[in-house]
Design an enzyme around this catalytic site. Sequence first.
Site, PDB file in Angstrom:
ATOM      1  N   TYR A 144       0.828  -1.206   0.000  1.00 29.87           N
ATOM      2  CA  TYR A 144       0.000   0.000   0.000  1.00 29.87           C
ATOM      3  C   TYR A 144       0.861   1.255   0.000  1.00 29.87           C
ATOM      4  O   TYR A 144       2.077   1.201   0.185  1.00 29.87           O
ATOM      5  CB  TYR A 144      -0.956  -0.002   1.200  1.00 29.87           C
ATOM      6  CG  TYR A 144      -0.313   0.313   2.545  1.00 29.87           C
ATOM      7  CD1 TYR A 144       0.510  -0.609   3.183  1.00 29.87           C
ATOM      8  CD2 TYR A 144      -0.527   1.537   3.181  1.00 29.87           C
ATOM      9  CE1 TYR A 144       1.085  -0.325   4.420  1.00 29.87           C
ATOM     10  CE2 TYR A 144       0.047   1.825   4.409  1.00 29.87           C
ATOM     11  CZ  TYR A 144       0.848   0.897   5.031  1.00 29.87           C
ATOM     12  OH  TYR A 144       1.424   1.190   6.245  1.00 29.87           O
TER      13      TYR A 144
ATOM     14  N   ARG B  22       8.235   4.269  -4.633  1.00 18.67           N
ATOM     15  CA  ARG B  22       8.227   3.374  -3.467  1.00 18.67           C
ATOM     16  C   ARG B  22       7.196   2.259  -3.661  1.00 18.67           C
ATOM     17  O   ARG B  22       7.430   1.105  -3.297  1.00 18.67           O
ATOM     18  CB  ARG B  22       7.958   4.151  -2.182  1.00 18.67           C
ATOM     19  CG  ARG B  22       8.115   3.275  -0.945  1.00 18.67           C
ATOM     20  CD  ARG B  22       8.012   4.065   0.346  1.00 18.67           C
ATOM     21  NE  ARG B  22       6.690   4.656   0.522  1.00 18.67           N
ATOM     22  CZ  ARG B  22       6.360   5.430   1.544  1.00 18.67           C
ATOM     23  NH1 ARG B  22       7.253   5.736   2.468  1.00 18.67           N
ATOM     24  NH2 ARG B  22       5.143   5.924   1.650  1.00 18.67           N
TER      25      ARG B  22
ATOM     26  N   HIS C   4      -0.998 -21.213   0.281  1.00 21.84           N
ATOM     27  CA  HIS C   4       0.131 -20.308   0.482  1.00 21.84           C
ATOM     28  C   HIS C   4       0.828 -19.977  -0.840  1.00 21.84           C
ATOM     29  O   HIS C   4       1.311 -18.870  -1.041  1.00 21.84           O
ATOM     30  CB  HIS C   4       1.147 -20.914   1.458  1.00 21.84           C
ATOM     31  CG  HIS C   4       0.711 -20.857   2.891  1.00 21.84           C
ATOM     32  ND1 HIS C   4      -0.395 -21.525   3.360  1.00 21.84           N
ATOM     33  CD2 HIS C   4       1.224 -20.192   3.951  1.00 21.84           C
ATOM     34  CE1 HIS C   4      -0.538 -21.275   4.642  1.00 21.84           C
ATOM     35  NE2 HIS C   4       0.426 -20.467   5.032  1.00 21.84           N
TER      36      HIS C   4
ATOM     37  N   LYS D 282       6.344  -1.679   1.905  1.00 24.06           N
ATOM     38  CA  LYS D 282       5.166  -1.123   2.582  1.00 24.06           C
ATOM     39  C   LYS D 282       4.027  -2.128   2.434  1.00 24.06           C
ATOM     40  O   LYS D 282       3.123  -1.982   1.613  1.00 24.06           O
ATOM     41  CB  LYS D 282       4.810   0.257   1.986  1.00 24.06           C
ATOM     42  CG  LYS D 282       3.988   1.118   2.943  1.00 24.06           C
ATOM     43  CD  LYS D 282       4.058   2.567   2.553  1.00 24.06           C
ATOM     44  CE  LYS D 282       3.063   3.445   3.311  1.00 24.06           C
ATOM     45  NZ  LYS D 282       3.189   3.464   4.754  1.00 24.06           N
TER      46      LYS D 282
ATOM     47  N   GLU E 248      12.646   2.904  13.817  1.00 26.88           N
ATOM     48  CA  GLU E 248      11.597   3.853  13.413  1.00 26.88           C
ATOM     49  C   GLU E 248      10.431   3.715  14.370  1.00 26.88           C
ATOM     50  O   GLU E 248      10.549   3.016  15.385  1.00 26.88           O
ATOM     51  CB  GLU E 248      11.171   3.589  11.960  1.00 26.88           C
ATOM     52  CG  GLU E 248      10.586   2.210  11.739  1.00 26.88           C
ATOM     53  CD  GLU E 248      10.075   1.974  10.315  1.00 26.88           C
ATOM     54  OE1 GLU E 248       9.787   2.930   9.591  1.00 26.88           O
ATOM     55  OE2 GLU E 248       9.932   0.797   9.939  1.00 26.88           O
TER      56      GLU E 248
ATOM     57  N   LEU F  38      11.034   1.620   6.942  1.00 26.19           N
ATOM     58  CA  LEU F  38      10.402   2.126   5.727  1.00 26.19           C
ATOM     59  C   LEU F  38      11.085   3.428   5.310  1.00 26.19           C
ATOM     60  O   LEU F  38      11.262   4.323   6.154  1.00 26.19           O
ATOM     61  CB  LEU F  38       8.909   2.381   5.980  1.00 26.19           C
ATOM     62  CG  LEU F  38       8.155   2.767   4.713  1.00 26.19           C
ATOM     63  CD1 LEU F  38       7.825   1.518   3.901  1.00 26.19           C
ATOM     64  CD2 LEU F  38       6.886   3.525   5.035  1.00 26.19           C
TER      65      LEU F  38
HETATM   66  N1  PDD Z   1       2.726   4.985   7.513  1.00 29.97           N
HETATM   67  N2  PDD Z   1       7.485   3.889   8.939  1.00 29.97           N
HETATM   68  C1  PDD Z   1       6.349   3.171   9.003  1.00 29.97           C
HETATM   69  C2  PDD Z   1       6.397   1.815   9.608  1.00 29.97           C
HETATM   70  C3  PDD Z   1       5.155   3.717   8.501  1.00 29.97           C
HETATM   71  O1  PDD Z   1       4.026   2.975   8.545  1.00 29.97           O
HETATM   72  C4  PDD Z   1       5.149   5.038   7.958  1.00 29.97           C
HETATM   73  C5  PDD Z   1       3.915   5.691   7.423  1.00 29.97           C
HETATM   74  C6  PDD Z   1       6.366   5.746   7.919  1.00 29.97           C
HETATM   75  C7  PDD Z   1       6.464   7.128   7.340  1.00 29.97           C
HETATM   76  O2  PDD Z   1       6.393   7.103   5.935  1.00 29.97           O
HETATM   77  P1  PDD Z   1       5.802   8.325   5.100  1.00 29.97           P
HETATM   78  O3  PDD Z   1       6.559   9.526   5.554  1.00 29.97           O
HETATM   79  O4  PDD Z   1       6.088   7.985   3.692  1.00 29.97           O
HETATM   80  O5  PDD Z   1       4.341   8.421   5.419  1.00 29.97           O
HETATM   81  C8  PDD Z   1       7.510   5.133   8.414  1.00 29.97           C
HETATM   82  C9  PDD Z   1       1.501   5.445   6.922  1.00 29.97           C
HETATM   83  C10 PDD Z   1       1.209   6.888   7.116  1.00 29.97           C
HETATM   84  C11 PDD Z   1       0.371   4.516   7.352  1.00 29.97           C
HETATM   85  O6  PDD Z   1       0.651   3.330   7.482  1.00 29.97           O
HETATM   86  O7  PDD Z   1      -0.767   4.970   7.509  1.00 29.97           O
END
Ligand code: PDD
Length: 290
Positions: free
Chosen positions: A36, A55, A106, A151, A183, A207
Amino acid sequence: MNTDAQVVYLNGEYKAIEEAYVSVLDRGFLFGDGVYEVIPAYGGHLLRLEEHLQRLQNSLDGIRLKNPLTNQAWETMFNSLIKKNVGDDQYLYVQITRGVAPKRDHNFPDHVHQTVFAMSNVLPAVPRAESEKGIEAVTLDDIRWHACNIKSTALLANTLLRQQATDKGAGEAILIRDGLATEGSASNVFVVIDGVVVTAPTSPLLLPGITRDLVLELANTHDIACQQRDITEAELRTASEIWITSSTREILPVLKLDGKAVGDGVAGPVWQRMIDIYQQYKQQLREGRA
Ligand code: PDD
Protein backbone atom coordinates in the site's frame (compact mmCIF):
# COMPACT_ATOMS: atom_id res chain seq x y z
CA MET A 1 -19.48 14.77 -7.94
CA ASN A 2 -18.45 16.29 -4.65
CA THR A 3 -20.95 15.26 -2.02
CA ASP A 4 -20.32 14.05 1.51
CA ALA A 5 -20.71 10.38 0.56
CA GLN A 6 -17.26 8.86 0.26
CA VAL A 7 -16.39 7.57 -3.19
CA VAL A 8 -13.70 4.92 -3.53
CA TYR A 9 -11.94 3.21 -6.42
CA LEU A 10 -12.10 -0.56 -6.75
CA ASN A 11 -10.74 -2.47 -9.76
CA GLY A 12 -11.36 0.24 -12.31
CA GLU A 13 -14.66 1.53 -10.94
CA TYR A 14 -15.65 4.42 -8.72
CA LYS A 15 -18.34 3.57 -6.20
CA ALA A 16 -19.82 4.56 -2.87
CA ILE A 17 -17.76 3.07 -0.05
CA GLU A 18 -20.80 1.10 1.14
CA GLU A 19 -20.94 -0.63 -2.23
CA ALA A 20 -17.27 -1.58 -2.46
CA TYR A 21 -16.67 -5.25 -1.62
CA VAL A 22 -13.90 -7.78 -2.08
CA SER A 23 -14.12 -11.55 -1.87
CA VAL A 24 -13.33 -13.48 1.32
CA LEU A 25 -10.84 -15.40 -0.84
CA ASP A 26 -8.83 -12.24 -1.52
CA ARG A 27 -5.24 -12.92 -0.51
CA GLY A 28 -5.09 -9.50 1.08
CA PHE A 29 -7.74 -10.72 3.53
CA LEU A 30 -6.36 -14.25 3.99
CA PHE A 31 -2.60 -13.56 4.06
CA GLY A 32 -2.06 -9.79 4.20
CA ASP A 33 -0.62 -10.43 0.73
CA GLY A 34 -0.45 -6.90 -0.60
CA VAL A 35 1.25 -3.53 -0.51
CA TYR A 36 0.00 0.00 0.00
CA GLU A 37 0.80 3.70 -0.09
CA VAL A 38 -0.47 6.76 1.76
CA ILE A 39 -0.14 10.02 -0.18
CA PRO A 40 -1.15 13.44 1.15
CA ALA A 41 -2.71 15.99 -1.18
CA TYR A 42 -2.71 19.66 -0.20
CA GLY A 43 -5.24 21.84 -2.00
CA GLY A 44 -5.60 19.05 -4.58
CA HIS A 45 -1.83 18.79 -5.19
CA LEU A 46 -0.27 15.40 -4.48
CA LEU A 47 2.82 15.55 -2.31
CA ARG A 48 5.88 13.91 -3.87
CA LEU A 49 3.83 11.74 -6.22
CA GLU A 50 6.84 10.49 -8.17
CA GLU A 51 8.57 9.35 -4.97
CA HIS A 52 5.42 7.63 -3.69
CA LEU A 53 4.97 5.82 -7.02
CA GLN A 54 8.61 4.75 -7.00
CA ARG A 55 8.23 3.37 -3.47
CA LEU A 56 5.03 1.59 -4.56
CA GLN A 57 6.97 0.04 -7.44
CA ASN A 58 9.71 -1.09 -5.03
CA SER A 59 7.10 -2.62 -2.70
CA LEU A 60 5.42 -4.43 -5.63
CA ASP A 61 8.81 -5.74 -6.80
CA GLY A 62 9.53 -6.81 -3.20
CA ILE A 63 6.48 -9.10 -3.16
CA ARG A 64 6.66 -10.11 -6.84
CA LEU A 65 3.53 -8.35 -8.03
CA LYS A 66 3.11 -6.53 -11.34
CA ASN A 67 2.31 -2.84 -11.27
CA PRO A 68 -1.30 -2.82 -12.52
CA LEU A 69 -1.29 0.80 -13.77
CA THR A 70 1.07 3.22 -15.47
CA ASN A 71 2.22 6.24 -13.48
CA GLN A 72 -0.01 8.40 -15.69
CA ALA A 73 -3.04 6.20 -14.91
CA TRP A 74 -2.29 6.30 -11.16
CA GLU A 75 -2.09 10.07 -11.26
CA THR A 76 -5.36 10.40 -13.20
CA MET A 77 -7.15 8.06 -10.79
CA PHE A 78 -5.77 9.79 -7.69
CA ASN A 79 -6.81 13.19 -9.02
CA SER A 80 -10.34 12.01 -9.81
CA LEU A 81 -10.66 10.46 -6.37
CA ILE A 82 -9.64 13.73 -4.74
CA LYS A 83 -12.20 15.61 -6.83
CA LYS A 84 -14.94 13.12 -5.96
CA ASN A 85 -14.34 13.52 -2.23
CA VAL A 86 -14.44 16.41 0.22
CA GLY A 87 -11.59 18.14 1.99
CA ASP A 88 -9.15 20.88 1.02
CA ASP A 89 -6.41 18.60 2.22
CA GLN A 90 -6.83 14.86 1.83
CA TYR A 91 -4.75 11.72 2.06
CA LEU A 92 -5.01 8.93 -0.44
CA TYR A 93 -4.76 5.33 0.58
CA VAL A 94 -4.06 2.82 -2.18
CA GLN A 95 -3.53 -0.90 -1.89
CA ILE A 96 -2.84 -3.71 -4.32
CA THR A 97 -3.26 -7.32 -3.29
CA ARG A 98 -2.50 -10.60 -5.05
CA GLY A 99 -6.26 -10.83 -5.47
CA VAL A 100 -8.68 -13.72 -5.39
CA ALA A 101 -7.41 -17.29 -5.80
CA PRO A 102 -9.67 -20.35 -6.32
CA LYS A 103 -8.82 -21.64 -2.84
CA ARG A 104 -6.70 -20.70 0.17
CA ASP A 105 -3.17 -21.80 -0.67
CA HIS A 106 0.13 -20.31 0.48
CA ASN A 107 1.53 -20.70 -3.05
CA PHE A 108 0.85 -17.87 -5.46
CA PRO A 109 -2.09 -18.64 -7.78
CA ASP A 110 -1.24 -19.49 -11.43
CA HIS A 111 -3.33 -16.61 -12.71
CA VAL A 112 -3.24 -13.51 -10.60
CA HIS A 113 -6.14 -11.05 -10.78
CA GLN A 114 -4.93 -8.28 -8.55
CA THR A 115 -7.29 -6.27 -6.40
CA VAL A 116 -6.68 -2.53 -6.67
CA PHE A 117 -8.35 -0.35 -4.10
CA ALA A 118 -8.00 3.35 -3.31
CA MET A 119 -9.80 5.83 -1.12
CA SER A 120 -9.27 9.41 -0.06
CA ASN A 121 -10.03 10.92 3.33
CA VAL A 122 -9.92 14.39 4.81
CA LEU A 123 -6.53 15.31 6.22
CA PRO A 124 -7.43 17.70 9.01
CA ALA A 125 -5.16 20.71 9.44
CA VAL A 126 -3.37 20.56 12.78
CA PRO A 127 -2.97 24.01 14.31
CA ARG A 128 0.59 24.89 15.35
CA ALA A 129 -0.47 25.21 19.01
CA GLU A 130 -1.74 21.64 18.84
CA SER A 131 1.32 20.06 17.19
CA GLU A 132 3.55 21.95 19.62
CA LYS A 133 1.97 19.94 22.43
CA GLY A 134 3.68 16.94 20.84
CA ILE A 135 3.24 13.36 21.94
CA GLU A 136 4.62 10.92 24.44
CA ALA A 137 6.39 7.85 23.10
CA VAL A 138 7.48 4.56 24.56
CA THR A 139 10.33 2.32 23.43
CA LEU A 140 9.45 -1.24 22.44
CA ASP A 141 11.34 -4.16 20.97
CA ASP A 142 11.11 -4.17 17.18
CA ILE A 143 9.45 -7.55 16.71
CA ARG A 144 8.86 -7.11 12.96
CA TRP A 145 10.35 -9.04 10.03
CA HIS A 146 13.49 -8.09 8.09
CA ALA A 147 11.76 -6.51 5.09
CA CYS A 148 10.32 -3.38 6.69
CA ASN A 149 11.29 -1.39 3.58
CA ILE A 150 8.35 -3.05 1.81
CA LYS A 151 5.17 -1.12 2.58
CA SER A 152 3.18 -4.29 3.14
CA THR A 153 -0.44 -4.45 4.27
CA ALA A 154 0.66 -7.22 6.67
CA LEU A 155 0.87 -4.82 9.60
CA LEU A 156 0.03 -7.06 12.55
CA ALA A 157 3.30 -6.40 14.38
CA ASN A 158 2.94 -2.65 13.78
CA THR A 159 -0.62 -2.60 15.07
CA LEU A 160 0.29 -4.66 18.16
CA LEU A 161 3.16 -2.29 18.91
CA ARG A 162 1.03 0.81 18.37
CA GLN A 163 -1.70 -0.57 20.62
CA GLN A 164 0.86 -1.31 23.35
CA ALA A 165 1.95 2.33 23.15
CA THR A 166 -1.66 3.52 23.26
CA ASP A 167 -2.37 1.28 26.26
CA LYS A 168 0.47 3.09 28.04
CA GLY A 169 -1.04 6.48 27.17
CA ALA A 170 1.56 7.20 24.47
CA GLY A 171 1.05 8.37 20.88
CA GLU A 172 3.75 6.26 19.26
CA ALA A 173 6.10 3.33 19.90
CA ILE A 174 9.75 3.91 19.02
CA LEU A 175 11.19 0.56 18.01
CA ILE A 176 14.55 -0.76 19.15
CA ARG A 177 16.39 -3.54 17.33
CA ASP A 178 19.85 -4.70 18.43
CA GLY A 179 20.33 -1.58 20.55
CA LEU A 180 19.40 0.82 17.71
CA ALA A 181 16.29 2.96 17.21
CA THR A 182 14.87 1.91 13.83
CA GLU A 183 11.60 3.85 13.41
CA GLY A 184 8.12 4.23 14.91
CA SER A 185 5.24 1.78 14.54
CA ALA A 186 3.89 4.01 11.73
CA SER A 187 6.50 6.77 11.42
CA ASN A 188 10.19 7.52 11.03
CA VAL A 189 12.24 8.85 13.92
CA PHE A 190 14.57 11.85 14.09
CA VAL A 191 16.69 12.99 17.03
CA VAL A 192 18.66 16.18 17.61
CA ILE A 193 22.12 15.64 19.08
CA ASP A 194 24.42 18.64 19.66
CA GLY A 195 22.23 20.66 17.29
CA VAL A 196 22.52 18.08 14.49
CA VAL A 197 19.40 16.38 13.12
CA VAL A 198 19.97 12.62 12.93
CA THR A 199 17.86 9.85 11.44
CA ALA A 200 18.63 6.18 10.82
CA PRO A 201 19.93 5.29 7.33
CA THR A 202 17.54 3.48 5.00
CA SER A 203 17.84 -0.32 5.17
CA PRO A 204 15.52 -3.33 5.13
CA LEU A 205 14.85 -2.60 8.81
CA LEU A 206 12.75 0.50 8.21
CA LEU A 207 10.40 2.13 5.73
CA PRO A 208 12.06 4.81 3.59
CA GLY A 209 9.56 7.50 4.55
CA ILE A 210 8.68 10.12 1.98
CA THR A 211 8.26 12.68 4.79
CA ARG A 212 11.66 11.60 6.15
CA ASP A 213 13.31 12.29 2.78
CA LEU A 214 11.50 15.60 2.42
CA VAL A 215 12.60 16.70 5.90
CA LEU A 216 16.21 15.79 5.08
CA GLU A 217 16.00 17.66 1.78
CA LEU A 218 14.44 20.76 3.34
CA ALA A 219 16.96 20.71 6.19
CA ASN A 220 19.77 20.61 3.63
CA THR A 221 18.45 23.49 1.57
CA HIS A 222 18.01 25.56 4.76
CA ASP A 223 21.49 24.82 6.12
CA ILE A 224 20.26 22.76 9.04
CA ALA A 225 22.96 20.19 9.80
CA CYS A 226 21.71 16.62 9.43
CA GLN A 227 23.10 13.11 9.30
CA GLN A 228 21.83 9.69 8.35
CA ARG A 229 23.45 7.25 10.74
CA ASP A 230 22.54 4.68 13.35
CA ILE A 231 20.92 6.00 16.52
CA THR A 232 21.80 4.04 19.63
CA GLU A 233 19.25 3.56 22.36
CA ALA A 234 21.50 5.60 24.68
CA GLU A 235 21.52 8.49 22.15
CA LEU A 236 17.77 8.31 21.84
CA ARG A 237 17.47 8.65 25.60
CA THR A 238 19.78 11.67 25.82
CA ALA A 239 18.78 13.51 22.62
CA SER A 240 17.73 17.13 23.12
CA GLU A 241 14.81 16.61 20.71
CA ILE A 242 12.98 13.62 19.25
CA TRP A 243 10.54 13.88 16.33
CA ILE A 244 8.41 11.41 14.46
CA THR A 245 7.49 11.95 10.82
CA SER A 246 4.81 10.52 8.55
CA SER A 247 2.53 11.56 5.72
CA THR A 248 -0.44 11.95 8.02
CA ARG A 249 1.27 13.25 11.17
CA GLU A 250 3.85 15.38 9.36
CA ILE A 251 6.55 16.27 11.95
CA LEU A 252 5.60 15.82 15.59
CA PRO A 253 7.83 16.45 18.57
CA VAL A 254 8.10 13.71 21.20
CA LEU A 255 8.12 15.49 24.54
CA LYS A 256 8.32 12.46 26.82
CA LEU A 257 10.03 9.12 26.26
CA ASP A 258 9.13 6.25 28.58
CA GLY A 259 7.70 8.80 31.02
CA LYS A 260 10.86 10.96 31.08
CA ALA A 261 11.06 14.49 29.60
CA VAL A 262 12.91 14.79 26.30
CA GLY A 263 15.30 17.77 26.55
CA ASP A 264 13.43 20.58 28.29
CA GLY A 265 10.13 18.76 27.87
CA VAL A 266 8.85 21.29 25.32
CA ALA A 267 8.94 21.41 21.53
CA GLY A 268 12.58 22.27 20.78
CA PRO A 269 14.07 25.08 18.66
CA VAL A 270 15.18 22.84 15.81
CA TRP A 271 11.66 21.38 15.51
CA GLN A 272 10.23 24.93 15.57
CA ARG A 273 12.44 25.86 12.64
CA MET A 274 11.77 22.65 10.75
CA ILE A 275 8.00 22.81 11.10
CA ASP A 276 7.98 26.40 9.78
CA ILE A 277 9.94 25.26 6.74
CA TYR A 278 7.64 22.26 6.26
CA GLN A 279 4.47 24.38 6.49
CA GLN A 280 5.97 26.81 4.01
CA TYR A 281 6.63 23.92 1.61
CA LYS A 282 3.02 22.71 2.00
CA GLN A 283 1.74 26.20 1.28
CA GLN A 284 3.84 26.38 -1.89
CA LEU A 285 2.45 22.99 -2.92
CA ARG A 286 -1.11 24.20 -2.33
CA GLU A 287 -0.39 27.14 -4.61
CA GLY A 288 1.13 24.81 -7.19
CA ARG A 289 4.62 26.22 -6.65
CA ALA A 290 6.43 23.21 -5.14
N1 PDD B 1 2.73 4.98 7.51
N2 PDD B 1 7.48 3.89 8.94
C1 PDD B 1 6.35 3.17 9.00
C2 PDD B 1 6.40 1.81 9.61
C3 PDD B 1 5.16 3.72 8.50
O1 PDD B 1 4.03 2.97 8.55
C4 PDD B 1 5.15 5.04 7.96
C5 PDD B 1 3.92 5.69 7.42
C6 PDD B 1 6.37 5.75 7.92
C7 PDD B 1 6.46 7.13 7.34
O2 PDD B 1 6.39 7.10 5.93
P1 PDD B 1 5.80 8.32 5.10
O3 PDD B 1 6.56 9.53 5.55
O4 PDD B 1 6.09 7.99 3.69
O5 PDD B 1 4.34 8.42 5.42
C8 PDD B 1 7.51 5.13 8.41
C9 PDD B 1 1.50 5.45 6.92
C10 PDD B 1 1.21 6.89 7.12
C11 PDD B 1 0.37 4.52 7.35
O6 PDD B 1 0.65 3.33 7.48
O7 PDD B 1 -0.77 4.97 7.51
